[in-house]
Design a protein around this motif. Structure first.
Motif, mmCIF file in Angstrom:
data_model
loop_
_atom_site.group_PDB
_atom_site.id
_atom_site.type_symbol
_atom_site.label_atom_id
_atom_site.label_comp_id
_atom_site.label_asym_id
_atom_site.label_seq_id
_atom_site.Cartn_x
_atom_site.Cartn_y
_atom_site.Cartn_z
ATOM 1 N N PRO A 299 65.830 30.481 71.705
ATOM 2 C CA PRO A 299 66.799 31.577 71.752
ATOM 3 C C PRO A 299 66.297 32.700 72.663
ATOM 4 O O PRO A 299 65.750 33.705 72.212
ATOM 5 C CB PRO A 299 66.894 32.018 70.280
ATOM 6 N N LEU A 302 67.519 36.349 71.933
ATOM 7 C CA LEU A 302 66.934 36.966 70.740
ATOM 8 C C LEU A 302 65.493 37.389 70.992
ATOM 9 O O LEU A 302 65.076 38.492 70.606
ATOM 10 C CB LEU A 302 66.999 35.992 69.555
ATOM 11 N N GLN A 303 64.707 36.532 71.643
ATOM 12 C CA GLN A 303 63.322 36.900 71.941
ATOM 13 C C GLN A 303 63.274 38.111 72.868
ATOM 14 O O GLN A 303 62.456 39.025 72.681
ATOM 15 C CB GLN A 303 62.562 35.729 72.560
ATOM 16 N N GLU A 305 65.591 40.449 73.170
ATOM 17 C CA GLU A 305 66.075 41.616 72.419
ATOM 18 C C GLU A 305 64.964 42.202 71.553
ATOM 19 O O GLU A 305 64.757 43.430 71.517
ATOM 20 C CB GLU A 305 67.251 41.203 71.530
ATOM 21 N N MET A 306 64.220 41.337 70.861
ATOM 22 C CA MET A 306 63.144 41.831 70.001
ATOM 23 C C MET A 306 61.986 42.408 70.819
ATOM 24 O O MET A 306 61.356 43.386 70.424
ATOM 25 C CB MET A 306 62.642 40.699 69.100
ATOM 26 N N SER A 324 69.970 48.932 69.615
ATOM 27 C CA SER A 324 69.231 47.703 69.287
ATOM 28 C C SER A 324 69.621 47.193 67.902
ATOM 29 O O SER A 324 69.942 47.973 67.007
ATOM 30 C CB SER A 324 67.717 47.949 69.348
ATOM 31 N N GLU A 328 69.147 42.523 62.641
ATOM 32 C CA GLU A 328 68.667 41.203 63.078
ATOM 33 C C GLU A 328 67.150 41.142 63.006
ATOM 34 O O GLU A 328 66.565 40.132 62.593
ATOM 35 C CB GLU A 328 69.127 40.935 64.507
ATOM 36 N N ALA A 329 66.492 42.226 63.372
ATOM 37 C CA ALA A 329 65.024 42.267 63.360
ATOM 38 C C ALA A 329 64.480 42.118 61.949
ATOM 39 O O ALA A 329 63.449 41.485 61.733
ATOM 40 C CB ALA A 329 64.536 43.566 63.985
ATOM 41 N N LEU A 332 63.931 38.488 60.619
ATOM 42 C CA LEU A 332 62.940 37.608 61.236
ATOM 43 C C LEU A 332 61.608 37.662 60.505
ATOM 44 O O LEU A 332 61.225 38.687 59.941
ATOM 45 C CB LEU A 332 62.739 38.006 62.704
ATOM 46 N N ILE A 341 60.048 34.167 66.269
ATOM 47 C CA ILE A 341 61.402 33.792 66.677
ATOM 48 C C ILE A 341 61.623 32.311 66.366
ATOM 49 O O ILE A 341 60.943 31.450 66.926
ATOM 50 C CB ILE A 341 61.622 34.048 68.177
#
Length: 357
Positions: A299, A302-303, A305-306, A324, A328-329, A332, A341
């Motif tokens: 992903p 996603l990686q 974004e984090m 941000s 979602e963070a 994880l 991730i």
């Protein structure tokens, strides 16, 4: 011939019909109340007039450049795709990202890249765990530049503000169990020890998956760096295989898995009847080969974004952080200062027993 006059913020203010202070606030991204219409008008006017900011002067005056640097081991495969995703992500948050390659772990090139990034006064650096030595990163941290790592397992906590790592352990664990569930009773991992830390994560997941099977199965880990040709790796697998059930193969990445699948087919074996094969990365080629290749999907968004979220936190950019995905963070998995991730197994014909029915 006279030299063309450089456009200034005074010119932009006059053309846009706003104050000089408003132009300065927009171009320097100051967190002051402004309507979206005003921001759009100033930015469009600056572009139409051909305005070019003096980045160095601006960064000196406000101690912020909105420039980020990124170091990757090479530009190919996963690293190139992730770098592109990071550039899009940084742009979305109002930053410019310059990406450099370590050119196959050359220390001289690494040092030169670091010098250039520090001269540019980048606000922060994003770095792959194999692209820069820990000694070099300690020097960077000493300069006061925030560092966010990706795919850097087991690094000391005092070097970086955090790491965003792909969870290859759980992913490879799932891939091994998938191969067993598809009838494989001999399972082999095709390793790549030259990519030490990344390979170790895959090996750990491979072992975890084997330990969770309902019965012991013959297995091996063959280092693709140690064989002259992929056919030699196939010969090692043949010596392990009892021919009573299909062999399961998990490759370090899709490139190795596809090379092995080609060797298998040249030798007259069938996929998935004799060999059931899975790769890692889910590269585009996995859907245009025959049979289509099972793979662990990464992903990228996603990686990225984090990774950007950790950088914004380190920079104290509260304005950008409001965009941000904090929810979602929180979902994880975290191990110390590392964000994990998850990967997703995409099962295709190369490993699925049902495809034979």
């Amino acid at each position: 011939m006279s030299k063309k006059r450089q456009i200034t913020i005074v010119d932009i203010a006059e053309a846009a019909g706003v104050s000089i202070a408003t132009v300065s606030n927009v171009l320097n991204r100051r967190n002051v109340p402004m309507t979206p219409e005003t921001i759009r008008k100033v930015e469009q006017t600056a572009e139409q007039l051909g305005y070019r900011r003096n980045v160095m002067a601006a960064s000196l005056s406000r101690k912020k450049s909105y420039e980020l640097g990124m170091l990757v081991p090479v530009f190919g495969g996963y690293h190139g795709q992730f770098a592109e995703e990071m550039q899009r992500m940084a742009h979305g948050y109002g930053y410019h990202l310059s990406v450099f390659s370590a050119a196959g772990f050359d220390p001289e090139i690494e040092k030169r890249h670091l010098d250039v990034l520090l001269q540019r006064r980048v606000d922060g650096l994003i770095c792959h765990g194999l692209a820069m030595s820990q000694e070099a990163t300690r020097h960077l941290v000493g300069e006061g530049t925030p560092l966010v790592l990706f795919n850097a397992w087991g690094w000391p906590n005092d070097i970086a503000v955090g790491a965003v790592n792909l969870d290859f352990v759980d992913g490879c664990d799932e891939a091994v169990r998938h191969l067993y569930e598809q009838g494989c009773r001999t399972i082999v991992y095709l390793a790549k020890t030259s990519l030490y830390a990344t390979d170790l994560q895959r090996r750990a997941g491979f072992r975890n998956g084997l330990s969770k099977l309902p019965e012991p199965v013959p297995y091996d880990m063959i280092d693709s760096d140690e064989v002259e040709t992929i056919d030699q790796a196939l010969e090692q697998v043949e010596r392990l295989w009892n021919r009573e059930a299909p062999v399961g193969i998990l490759g370090f990445d899709d490139v190795i898995s596809l090379a092995f699948m080609s060797a298998v087919q040249r030798r007259g074996y069938r996929v998935p009847e004799d060999f059931r094969i899975a790769g890692i990365n889910n590269d585009p080629v996995t859907t245009v080969c025959h049979p289509m290749l099972t793979s662990l999907d990464i992903p990228y968004a996603l990686q990225a974004e984090m990774t950007m979220m950790l950088m914004l936190e380190a920079l104290g950019d509260t304005r950008a952080l409001k965009q941000s995905p904090a929810d979602e963070a929180r979902k994880l998995k975290r191990i110390g200062h590392e964000i994990q991730i998850p990967l997703r197994l995409i099962a295709r014909r190369s490993s699925i027993a049902e495809a034979l029915e």
